[in-house]
Design a protein around this motif. Structure first.
Motif: not given
Length: 274
Positions: A115-116, A118-130, A158-163
């Motif tokens: 889960s972590i 997958k969420a980190v991969d998604y956010m890293a590609k879109r440069r979403i800070g977490a 849920l992790l993606i939506n939070i950040f």
């Protein structure tokens, strides 16, 4: 001479019999825990109590009704609990019924890591800070209280939506306890070490700060570059590839008998991240 002619062996057999029955009952409760079967079992206990009371006070009509419910209850239970019974039989067939706790714990650890990742991969590609901190042996209640309590089962969505930027919980850290998200928007102490590169931003300083006072594992996604970092025991590793990141999480969070090893080195060097 039969087995029952030996009093000690008979006593031992009865003891083992009782222990096995209680263990099977315990395993059944662990299977149905958290399902609708728990509420239905409460209803069954109520019916049994009403039946005993009706017999004691000689309430014949009520007693007859409860008797009919109990008489046909076995068939009703098979229909109502078909999902739980099927799952129990599947585990018994796979030899997992008596080792469910260990297997379940390992599966939950794997789900946490995936889960972590997958969420980190998604956010890293879109440069979403977490900023994600995972509690280990040292308790983090003081830091959890600084944020917004969630107590939610972890999922990548849920992790993606939070950040997501400009949402109420995106600013601050998410703290994970076991396999649950305990709180979001938490404040972490910033590291004051004089050896930290001045290129590091606030997220990395907070990640390093919490790693200096607890044994937690903290994940950072840079909003500027999308790079992935991990802090642990006051050390920082930056610009991790996804496979190396997964290996580090698995090594730290999955039980020693099944965890994966990593050949990556801890490093302080790299470009500035927030």
């Amino acid at each position: 001479m039969s087995f029952v002619d030996f009093p000690f062996l008979k006593y031992l057999a009865n003891t083992v019999d009782i222990i096995l029955v209680w263990y099977v009952i315990y395993k059944i409760f662990t299977i149905i825990r958290g399902t609708k079967a728990v509420q239905l079992l409460n209803g069954i206990f109520v019916i049994l109590i009403i039946k005993m009371l009706s017999d004691y006070f000689q309430l014949q009509t009520l007693g007859w009704m409860m008797q009919q419910v109990i008489q046909w209850g076995a068939l009703a239970l098979i229909i109502i609990f078909q999902g739980e019974l099927r799952r129990a039989l599947e585990q018994l067939g796979r030899g997992k019924f008596f080792s469910r706790s260990v297997v379940q714990e390992h599966e939950l650890q794997q789900q946490l890591v995936e889960s972590i990742v997958k969420a980190v991969d998604y956010m890293a590609k879109r440069r979403i800070g977490a900023l994600i901190t995972i509690e280990r042996e040292t308790g983090m209640s003081d830091y959890i209280e600084t944020g917004i309590a969630l107590d939610s089962k972890i999922s990548s969505e849920l992790l993606i939506n939070i950040f997501i930027p400009n949402t109420p919980l995106h600013d601050g850290a998410v703290i994970i306890q076991k396999t649950n998200i305990a709180a979001a928007a938490c404040y972490l102490p910033l590291s004051e070490s004089p050896f930290i590169s001045k290129e590091l931003g606030t997220r990395h300083r907070a990640a390093l700060g919490i790693s200096e006072v607890t044994d937690s594992l903290t994940v950072v996604v840079s909003e500027e570059t999308g790079s992935i970092s991990i802090t642990k025991n006051g050390d920082l590793h930056r610009e991790l590839k996804l496979d190396a990141f997964r290996d580090m999480l698995s090594s730290a969070l999955i039980t020693p008998s099944t965890k994966q090893t990593t050949t990556s080195k801890w490093s302080w060097k790299g470009k500035k991240n927030e």
